[in-house]
Design a protein around this motif. Structure first.
Motif, PDB file in Angstrom:
ATOM      1  N   THR A 142      29.846 -17.335 -71.079  1.00  0.00           N
ATOM      2  CA  THR A 142      28.961 -18.492 -70.948  1.00  0.00           C
ATOM      3  C   THR A 142      27.905 -18.379 -72.035  1.00  0.00           C
ATOM      4  O   THR A 142      27.238 -17.349 -72.160  1.00  0.00           O
ATOM      5  CB  THR A 142      28.303 -18.532 -69.562  1.00  0.00           C
ATOM      6  OG1 THR A 142      29.335 -18.606 -68.570  1.00  0.00           O
ATOM      7  CG2 THR A 142      27.370 -19.729 -69.430  1.00  0.00           C
ATOM      8  N   VAL A 143      27.781 -19.433 -72.827  1.00  0.00           N
ATOM      9  CA  VAL A 143      26.866 -19.440 -73.969  1.00  0.00           C
ATOM     10  C   VAL A 143      25.747 -20.436 -73.697  1.00  0.00           C
ATOM     11  O   VAL A 143      25.997 -21.585 -73.331  1.00  0.00           O
ATOM     12  CB  VAL A 143      27.612 -19.833 -75.267  1.00  0.00           C
ATOM     13  CG1 VAL A 143      26.651 -19.930 -76.443  1.00  0.00           C
ATOM     14  CG2 VAL A 143      28.740 -18.850 -75.544  1.00  0.00           C
ATOM     15  N   HIS A 144      24.520 -19.985 -73.886  1.00  0.00           N
ATOM     16  CA  HIS A 144      23.342 -20.858 -73.862  1.00  0.00           C
ATOM     17  C   HIS A 144      22.895 -20.978 -75.313  1.00  0.00           C
ATOM     18  O   HIS A 144      22.464 -20.000 -75.912  1.00  0.00           O
ATOM     19  CB  HIS A 144      22.231 -20.257 -73.001  1.00  0.00           C
ATOM     20  CG  HIS A 144      22.600 -20.129 -71.559  1.00  0.00           C
ATOM     21  ND1 HIS A 144      22.242 -21.061 -70.629  1.00  0.00           N
ATOM     22  CD2 HIS A 144      23.307 -19.184 -70.901  1.00  0.00           C
ATOM     23  CE1 HIS A 144      22.699 -20.701 -69.444  1.00  0.00           C
ATOM     24  NE2 HIS A 144      23.356 -19.555 -69.583  1.00  0.00           N
ATOM     25  N   ARG A 145      23.023 -22.185 -75.868  1.00  0.00           N
ATOM     26  CA  ARG A 145      22.723 -22.417 -77.281  1.00  0.00           C
ATOM     27  C   ARG A 145      21.539 -23.372 -77.398  1.00  0.00           C
ATOM     28  O   ARG A 145      21.552 -24.463 -76.825  1.00  0.00           O
ATOM     29  CB  ARG A 145      23.946 -22.997 -77.981  1.00  0.00           C
ATOM     30  CG  ARG A 145      23.830 -23.069 -79.491  1.00  0.00           C
ATOM     31  CD  ARG A 145      25.078 -23.653 -80.130  1.00  0.00           C
ATOM     32  NE  ARG A 145      26.311 -23.016 -79.716  1.00  0.00           N
ATOM     33  CZ  ARG A 145      26.848 -21.933 -80.299  1.00  0.00           C
ATOM     34  NH1 ARG A 145      26.244 -21.377 -81.316  1.00  0.00           N
ATOM     35  NH2 ARG A 145      27.986 -21.438 -79.854  1.00  0.00           N
ATOM     36  N   ARG A 146      20.534 -22.960 -78.174  1.00  0.00           N
ATOM     37  CA  ARG A 146      19.342 -23.801 -78.370  1.00  0.00           C
ATOM     38  C   ARG A 146      19.731 -25.094 -79.080  1.00  0.00           C
ATOM     39  O   ARG A 146      20.426 -25.081 -80.088  1.00  0.00           O
ATOM     40  CB  ARG A 146      18.276 -23.059 -79.169  1.00  0.00           C
ATOM     41  CG  ARG A 146      16.942 -23.804 -79.194  1.00  0.00           C
ATOM     42  CD  ARG A 146      15.853 -23.029 -79.919  1.00  0.00           C
ATOM     43  NE  ARG A 146      15.524 -21.761 -79.296  1.00  0.00           N
ATOM     44  CZ  ARG A 146      14.653 -21.607 -78.295  1.00  0.00           C
ATOM     45  NH1 ARG A 146      14.035 -22.654 -77.795  1.00  0.00           N
ATOM     46  NH2 ARG A 146      14.397 -20.407 -77.811  1.00  0.00           N
ATOM     47  N   HIS A 156      31.149 -22.961 -72.167  1.00  0.00           N
ATOM     48  CA  HIS A 156      32.011 -21.937 -71.573  1.00  0.00           C
ATOM     49  C   HIS A 156      33.200 -21.741 -72.496  1.00  0.00           C
ATOM     50  O   HIS A 156      33.884 -22.699 -72.843  1.00  0.00           O
ATOM     51  CB  HIS A 156      32.469 -22.353 -70.175  1.00  0.00           C
ATOM     52  CG  HIS A 156      31.332 -22.590 -69.237  1.00  0.00           C
ATOM     53  ND1 HIS A 156      30.634 -21.567 -68.636  1.00  0.00           N
ATOM     54  CD2 HIS A 156      30.750 -23.732 -68.814  1.00  0.00           C
ATOM     55  CE1 HIS A 156      29.680 -22.069 -67.879  1.00  0.00           C
ATOM     56  NE2 HIS A 156      29.721 -23.385 -67.973  1.00  0.00           N
ATOM     57  N   HIS A 157      33.429 -20.496 -72.887  1.00  0.00           N
ATOM     58  CA  HIS A 157      34.557 -20.147 -73.743  1.00  0.00           C
ATOM     59  C   HIS A 157      35.441 -19.198 -72.952  1.00  0.00           C
ATOM     60  O   HIS A 157      34.969 -18.161 -72.474  1.00  0.00           O
ATOM     61  CB  HIS A 157      34.071 -19.482 -75.037  1.00  0.00           C
ATOM     62  CG  HIS A 157      33.181 -20.374 -75.843  1.00  0.00           C
ATOM     63  ND1 HIS A 157      33.663 -21.164 -76.866  1.00  0.00           N
ATOM     64  CD2 HIS A 157      31.848 -20.620 -75.771  1.00  0.00           C
ATOM     65  CE1 HIS A 157      32.657 -21.848 -77.386  1.00  0.00           C
ATOM     66  NE2 HIS A 157      31.546 -21.537 -76.751  1.00  0.00           N
ATOM     67  N   HIS A 158      36.715 -19.559 -72.774  1.00  0.00           N
ATOM     68  CA  HIS A 158      37.578 -18.708 -71.961  1.00  0.00           C
ATOM     69  C   HIS A 158      38.949 -18.552 -72.598  1.00  0.00           C
ATOM     70  O   HIS A 158      39.409 -19.406 -73.360  1.00  0.00           O
ATOM     71  CB  HIS A 158      37.706 -19.245 -70.528  1.00  0.00           C
ATOM     72  CG  HIS A 158      38.069 -20.689 -70.453  1.00  0.00           C
ATOM     73  ND1 HIS A 158      39.367 -21.119 -70.512  1.00  0.00           N
ATOM     74  CD2 HIS A 158      37.295 -21.791 -70.355  1.00  0.00           C
ATOM     75  CE1 HIS A 158      39.375 -22.444 -70.420  1.00  0.00           C
ATOM     76  NE2 HIS A 158      38.140 -22.882 -70.342  1.00  0.00           N
ATOM     77  N   GLY A 159      39.553 -17.415 -72.305  1.00  0.00           N
ATOM     78  CA  GLY A 159      40.862 -17.094 -72.849  1.00  0.00           C
ATOM     79  C   GLY A 159      40.746 -16.263 -74.112  1.00  0.00           C
ATOM     80  O   GLY A 159      39.820 -16.433 -74.902  1.00  0.00           O
ATOM     81  N   LEU A 160      41.672 -15.346 -74.269  1.00  0.00           N
ATOM     82  CA  LEU A 160      41.629 -14.441 -75.423  1.00  0.00           C
ATOM     83  C   LEU A 160      41.845 -15.154 -76.746  1.00  0.00           C
ATOM     84  O   LEU A 160      41.509 -14.620 -77.803  1.00  0.00           O
ATOM     85  CB  LEU A 160      42.649 -13.318 -75.245  1.00  0.00           C
ATOM     86  CG  LEU A 160      42.350 -12.365 -74.081  1.00  0.00           C
ATOM     87  CD1 LEU A 160      43.473 -11.343 -73.934  1.00  0.00           C
ATOM     88  CD2 LEU A 160      41.004 -11.674 -74.266  1.00  0.00           C
TER      89      LEU A 160
END
Length: 186
Positions: A142-146, A156-160
């Protein structure tokens, strides 16, 4: 260490402490030990970032370096699993004040704090551009980006096969690399 203490006493005691301790407004909390999987992912995060920013204007730090968060009514010191700074503190300091990227690998024993007060405090760091919260048991970050207009957007980034763009530090982070040797399968 337990109970109320000053920042100076905390920093002095932490230099010779057997384990790591986090500091929240005068209260000191011992950090738990982490699994080999957690440490593998955290080590990968640091190694990747260190390699990618080496020789440039950014510097990567591992989980042995604290980040200081100065809030209006108190200070906090946390040990992120990895971070990247653009303007590092003096070499004699034992903490950083201006991380641009912070990575925290979740664990069951710290999840509540990581997703609560710690996340909220990180997001109040004026220099912070990206906070990555990494799941240890599945390929999910889970990424919190300004955002330019203020606040943070959540991704949300998922999977290899996924890759997280980190234009803020001129690179990207592949989940396959992040989870390498951590026993995670798609």
């Amino acid at each position: 260490m337990t109970g109320l203490t000053t920042v100076a006493d905390y920093l002095d005691a932490e230099k010779s402490a057997e384990g790591k301790h986090e500091f929240v407004g005068g209260f000191v909390f011992a950090m738990p030990s982490f699994s080999n999987r957690h440490n593998t992912i955290a080590g990968n995060a640091f190694a990747i970032l260190h390699d990618r920013v080496r020789g440039g204007s950014f510097q990567a730090f591992n989980s042995s370096t604290k980040v200081r968060i100065q809030l209006p009514d108190h200070n906090r010191f946390y040990y992120p699993d990895a971070m990247v700074v653009c303007n590092p503190n003096a070499l004699g300091d034992h903490f950083q004040d201006q991380p641009v990227v912070v990575i925290e690998v979740m664990s069951e024993s710290t999840r509540r704090a990581d997703l609560g007060g710690k996340r909220d405090a990180y997001l109040r760091i004026s220099a912070l551009k990206v906070l990555l919260l990494v799941e240890p048991d599945m390929a999910l970050v889970t990424v919190h980006r300004r955002r330019a207009e203020g606040g943070f957007a959540v991704e949300h980034h998922h999977g290899l096969e996924a890759s997280i763009p980190l234009a803020e530090i001129d690179t990207s982070l592949s989940l396959a690399e992040l989870y390498d040797r951590a026993g995670i399968e798609d």
